[in-house]
Design a protein around this motif. Structure first.
Motif, PDB file in Angstrom:
ATOM      1  N   GLY A  71      -3.423  -2.927  -2.626  1.00 16.59           N
ATOM      2  CA  GLY A  71      -3.592  -3.492  -1.777  1.00 16.59           C
ATOM      3  C   GLY A  71      -4.900  -4.153  -2.000  1.00 16.59           C
ATOM      4  N   LEU A  72      -5.870  -5.469  -1.840  1.00 16.18           N
ATOM      5  CA  LEU A  72      -6.522  -6.334  -1.930  1.00 16.18           C
ATOM      6  C   LEU A  72      -7.369  -5.799  -0.801  1.00 16.18           C
ATOM      7  N   ALA A  73      -6.359  -5.154   0.241  1.00 14.97           N
ATOM      8  CA  ALA A  73      -7.081  -4.996   2.265  1.00 14.97           C
ATOM      9  C   ALA A  73      -6.952  -3.437   2.057  1.00 14.97           C
ATOM     10  N   ASP A  74      -5.849  -2.902   1.214  1.00 11.11           N
ATOM     11  CA  ASP A  74      -6.104  -1.390   1.107  1.00 11.11           C
ATOM     12  C   ASP A  74      -5.301  -0.668   0.400  1.00 11.11           C
ATOM     13  N   SER A  75      -5.880   0.144  -0.399  1.00 11.13           N
ATOM     14  CA  SER A  75      -5.829   0.673  -1.669  1.00 11.13           C
ATOM     15  C   SER A  75      -4.536   0.746  -1.840  1.00 11.13           C
ATOM     16  N   ALA A  76      -3.677   1.710  -0.406  1.00 10.15           N
ATOM     17  CA  ALA A  76      -2.612   2.376  -0.009  1.00 10.15           C
ATOM     18  C   ALA A  76      -1.431   1.427  -0.399  1.00 10.15           C
ATOM     19  N   GLY A  77      -1.332  -0.104  -0.007  1.00  8.33           N
ATOM     20  CA  GLY A  77      -1.061  -1.330  -0.033  1.00  8.33           C
ATOM     21  C   GLY A  77      -0.521  -1.306  -1.702  1.00  8.33           C
ATOM     22  N   VAL A  78       0.120  -2.343  -1.611  1.00 10.39           N
ATOM     23  CA  VAL A  78       0.466  -3.264  -2.761  1.00 10.39           C
ATOM     24  C   VAL A  78       0.099  -4.787  -3.393  1.00 10.39           C
ATOM     25  N   SER A  79      -0.621  -5.541  -3.319  1.00 15.25           N
ATOM     26  CA  SER A  79      -0.928  -6.731  -3.487  1.00 15.25           C
ATOM     27  C   SER A  79       0.007  -6.552  -5.764  1.00 15.25           C
ATOM     28  N   PHE A  80       0.333  -8.326  -5.385  1.00  7.26           N
ATOM     29  CA  PHE A  80       1.617  -9.016  -6.185  1.00  7.26           C
ATOM     30  C   PHE A  80       0.502 -10.040  -6.921  1.00  7.26           C
ATOM     31  N   GLN A  81      -0.194  -9.846  -8.779  1.00  5.98           N
ATOM     32  CA  GLN A  81      -0.933 -10.521  -9.283  1.00  5.98           C
ATOM     33  C   GLN A  81       0.145 -11.066 -10.130  1.00  5.98           C
ATOM     34  N   SER A  82       0.236 -12.269 -10.358  1.00  7.32           N
ATOM     35  CA  SER A  82       0.671 -12.906 -11.133  1.00  7.32           C
ATOM     36  C   SER A  82       0.675 -13.100 -12.798  1.00  7.32           C
ATOM     37  N   VAL A  83       1.249 -12.830 -13.656  1.00  6.37           N
ATOM     38  CA  VAL A  83       1.349 -12.250 -15.050  1.00  6.37           C
ATOM     39  C   VAL A  83       0.781 -13.562 -15.498  1.00  6.37           C
ATOM     40  N   ASN A  84       1.048 -15.161 -14.951  1.00  2.84           N
ATOM     41  CA  ASN A  84       0.628 -16.485 -15.958  1.00  2.84           C
ATOM     42  C   ASN A  84      -0.442 -16.833 -14.588  1.00  2.84           C
TER      43      ASN A  84
ATOM     44  N   ALA B 295      -7.667 -11.519   1.427  1.00  6.55           N
ATOM     45  CA  ALA B 295      -7.280 -10.451   1.067  1.00  6.55           C
ATOM     46  C   ALA B 295      -5.817  -9.544   1.954  1.00  6.55           C
ATOM     47  N   GLN B 296      -6.205  -9.935   3.051  1.00  5.63           N
ATOM     48  CA  GLN B 296      -5.697  -9.196   4.123  1.00  5.63           C
ATOM     49  C   GLN B 296      -4.001  -9.863   4.087  1.00  5.63           C
ATOM     50  N   ASP B 297      -3.863 -11.246   4.078  1.00  5.87           N
ATOM     51  CA  ASP B 297      -2.486 -11.711   3.578  1.00  5.87           C
ATOM     52  C   ASP B 297      -1.555 -11.316   2.753  1.00  5.87           C
ATOM     53  N   ALA B 298      -2.772 -10.955   1.100  1.00  7.37           N
ATOM     54  CA  ALA B 298      -2.292 -10.879  -0.230  1.00  7.37           C
ATOM     55  C   ALA B 298      -1.614  -9.071  -0.357  1.00  7.37           C
ATOM     56  N   THR B 299      -1.776  -8.928   0.819  1.00  9.73           N
ATOM     57  CA  THR B 299      -1.719  -7.355   0.807  1.00  9.73           C
ATOM     58  C   THR B 299      -0.338  -6.734   1.755  1.00  9.73           C
ATOM     59  N   PHE B 300       0.214  -5.788   1.082  1.00 11.19           N
ATOM     60  CA  PHE B 300       1.623  -5.728   1.402  1.00 11.19           C
ATOM     61  C   PHE B 300       1.716  -3.779   1.667  1.00 11.19           C
ATOM     62  N   HIS B 301       2.637  -3.344   2.696  1.00 12.58           N
ATOM     63  CA  HIS B 301       2.956  -1.821   2.141  1.00 12.58           C
ATOM     64  C   HIS B 301       4.819  -1.415   1.393  1.00 12.58           C
ATOM     65  N   ARG B 302       4.877  -0.801   0.902  1.00 11.65           N
ATOM     66  CA  ARG B 302       5.705  -0.721   0.297  1.00 11.65           C
ATOM     67  C   ARG B 302       6.527   0.612   1.251  1.00 11.65           C
ATOM     68  N   VAL B 303       8.050   0.218   1.685  1.00  8.15           N
ATOM     69  CA  VAL B 303       8.601   1.257   2.029  1.00  8.15           C
ATOM     70  C   VAL B 303       9.800   1.396   1.137  1.00  8.15           C
TER      71      VAL B 303
ATOM     72  N   HIS C 100       0.715  -6.387   5.500  1.00 12.18           N
ATOM     73  CA  HIS C 100      -0.427  -6.048   6.148  1.00 12.18           C
ATOM     74  C   HIS C 100      -1.178  -6.131   7.134  1.00 12.18           C
ATOM     75  N   ASN C 101      -0.897  -7.147   7.917  1.00 11.18           N
ATOM     76  CA  ASN C 101      -2.075  -7.904   8.722  1.00 11.18           C
ATOM     77  C   ASN C 101      -0.937  -8.080   9.496  1.00 11.18           C
ATOM     78  N   ASN C 102       0.524  -8.118   9.372  1.00 11.38           N
ATOM     79  CA  ASN C 102       1.354  -8.628  10.535  1.00 11.38           C
ATOM     80  C   ASN C 102       2.325  -7.340  10.742  1.00 11.38           C
ATOM     81  N   PRO C 103       1.892  -6.597  10.661  1.00 10.86           N
ATOM     82  CA  PRO C 103       3.132  -5.167  10.215  1.00 10.86           C
ATOM     83  C   PRO C 103       4.477  -4.820  11.269  1.00 10.86           C
ATOM     84  N   THR C 104       4.503  -5.991  11.436  1.00 12.64           N
ATOM     85  CA  THR C 104       6.141  -6.345  11.997  1.00 12.64           C
ATOM     86  C   THR C 104       6.908  -7.184  11.464  1.00 12.64           C
ATOM     87  N   ARG C 105       6.290  -7.463  10.603  1.00 17.95           N
ATOM     88  CA  ARG C 105       6.947  -8.731   9.234  1.00 17.95           C
ATOM     89  C   ARG C 105       7.753  -8.102   7.827  1.00 17.95           C
ATOM     90  N   TYR C 106       8.485  -8.593   7.276  1.00 25.68           N
ATOM     91  CA  TYR C 106       8.433  -8.247   5.985  1.00 25.68           C
ATOM     92  C   TYR C 106       8.861  -9.438   5.489  1.00 25.68           C
TER      93      TYR C 106
END
Length: 465
Positions: free
Chosen positions: A371-384, A409-417, A431-437
């Motif tokens: 994750g760009l804001a938290d390395s414990a999270g994940v960010s989705f980088q486009s391949v193309n 960085a926060q908008d682009a970070t998510f936590h996989r569950v 990451h920055n709206n933890p009640t939303r998925y």
């Protein structure tokens, strides 16, 4: 093969059996293979690739591997591992078989693209000890008729002490039939014979040999537009009689019959040409009954752009060696839980789920990075578009270029569950709206609170290839 003015040639799909630690000779022969290999516990798939606009089209041999026969990992970044150097310079309909000496043979149609007027009397053949190297490339001459040699595969005929080489061709009947040549080395072959001709166009023969005293042949039928079975108590040419109900999902071809190694379940796979290149599977616990039940699409995922596939069982060691030689993908695809025919992609930089297949297919490939804001999270980088990541903006997901801000960085970070609808799948919490998925709504991706069963299903995805 893809749609053809007369009929639709094709090949077999991936194996619908689970891993096992033992295998009987009868089960092994049902795949047309050689002696039992007690250590076989994984699978290798061979295929070529086509995509709607040609961006993902390649007529070389591609490989993928699986430990459960349902979820597949393409090797070599989904690029070919070997390509023919003679004939048409390309292949379709590959077939991989472990021979009785424990090594492999690879067969394929001599055809590149969709030039259906290219009537090759030859097929491509390679030998391989490990599917990491391919040797003794040759093109055996199967017949002298003014017709093709489509979708070759082979099985061991113990009564003759030879391999039967089965393929589709138009003979004097004026329609496609299944022909057979016999061979010991896939170099020198006997004169061709008609193996199966029910009086109408048939292609893509696939065999299950020695099942409770019977032999089964499944084929693509022009009469029904689907997959039909025939059976015989012998393997003699002309001895098979159609008996099963036809199964199809749209226009369906390339049947593959496989017995599970761990249960009494049989699987019948089919490759569709309407829409192009989508795989479906059916199951049965009684092959003799000739009736089939669809398999839930959530249970299987084939490699991107894969067409007309073949499967062979391999050992755990061979599986590891294939991954070591060719490498695992550097990207993933995400499949929707409640729309398993749809994958997460970007289109005009908006994130959504769309029905597979589509081009550019790379719109659905993602590098899951720390994750760009938290390395414990994940960010989705486009391949193309590697300078862009999935981020939420006004709760909608879109593909934006990195701007260097903490907010981005926060908008682009998510936590996989664990998947909210199925714990074996995955969900992604903001990451920055933890009640939303991350979830889809009207096929568009956004971040939302999750309250209902529908919300949970919308927010659940598989992470695969």
């Amino acid at each position: 093969m893809s749609a053809h003015p007369r009929t639709t040639p094709s090949r077999r799909l991936f194996l619908g059996a689970a891993a096992a630690t033992s295998m009987t000779l009868a089960a092994d022969l049902a795949w047309g293979a050689g002696p039992a290999h007690a250590a076989d516990a994984a699978y290798v798939m061979g295929y070529f690739t086509e995509s709607p606009d040609g961006a993902g089209t390649d007529y070389g041999l591609h490989l993928a591997v699986s430990t459960d026969s349902l979820t597949w990992m393409p090797l070599n970044q989904n690029n070919p591992v070997v390509t023919p150097t003679a004939g048409a310079g390309g292949l379709r309909d590959p077939f991989i078989m472990r021979k009785r000496d424990g090594t492999f043979v690879v067969l394929a149609t001599d055809l590149k693209g969709t030039d259906w007027g290219y009537n090759s009397q030859y097929i491509h053949v390679w030998d391989s000890t490990d599917l990491r190297t391919f040797t003794n490339y040759r093109r055996p001459h199967l017949h002298t008729m003014a017709t093709h040699s489509w979708a070759p595969e082979a099985f061991w005929d113990a009564s003759r002490g030879q391999y039967a080489l089965l393929y589709s061709a138009v003979n004097s009947s004026g329609h496609n039939v299944l022909m057979v040549n016999y061979t010991s080395d896939f170099t020198t072959v006997s004169a061709p014979q008609v193996f199966f001709d029910p009086g109408y166009d048939v292609i893509d023969g696939d065999m299950a040999v020695g099942v409770n005293g019977a032999n089964y042949l499944y084929f693509k039928s022009s009469s029904t537009g689907g997959l039909v079975g025939a059976r015989s108590t012998s393997l003699n040419p002309g001895s098979f009689t159609p008996f099963s109900t036809s199964v199809a999902h749209g226009g369906t071809e390339a049947p593959t019959l496989v017995k599970s190694l761990t249960s009494n379940t049989w699987y019948l796979w089919g490759d569709t040409y309407t829409p192009n290149g989508v795989f479906y599977a059916w199951r049965s616990t009684d092959l003799a009954a000739g009736t089939w039940t669809p398999v839930d699409q959530r249970l299987y995922t084939h490699p991107v752009n894969a067409k007309h596939c073949t499967i062979a069982p391999v050992t755990t060691g061979e599986y590891g060696n294939l991954v070591a030689r060719w490498g695992a993908p550097a990207w993933n695809r995400l499949k929707s839980y409640n729309h398993p025919d749809r994958y997460v992609r970007h289109a005009a930089f908006a994130a959504r789920i769309d029905t597979y297949p589509f081009d550019p297919y790379t719109d659905s490939q993602w590098r899951l990075v720390p994750g760009l804001a938290d390395s414990a999270g994940v960010s989705f980088q486009s391949v193309n578009y590697p300078t862009r990541y999935l981020r939420h903006y006004d709760y909608q997901l879109r593909l934006d270029a990195v701007d260097g801000t903490a907010a981005y960085a926060q908008d682009a970070t998510f936590h996989r569950v664990a998947g909210l609808a199925d714990s074996s799948w995955a969900s992604f919490r903001s990451h920055n709206n933890p009640t939303r998925y991350i979830r889809h709504s009207g096929y568009a991706l956004r971040i939302d609170p999750v309250a209902t069963a529908t919300d949970r299903a919308d927010a659940t995805f598989s992470v695969g290839y």
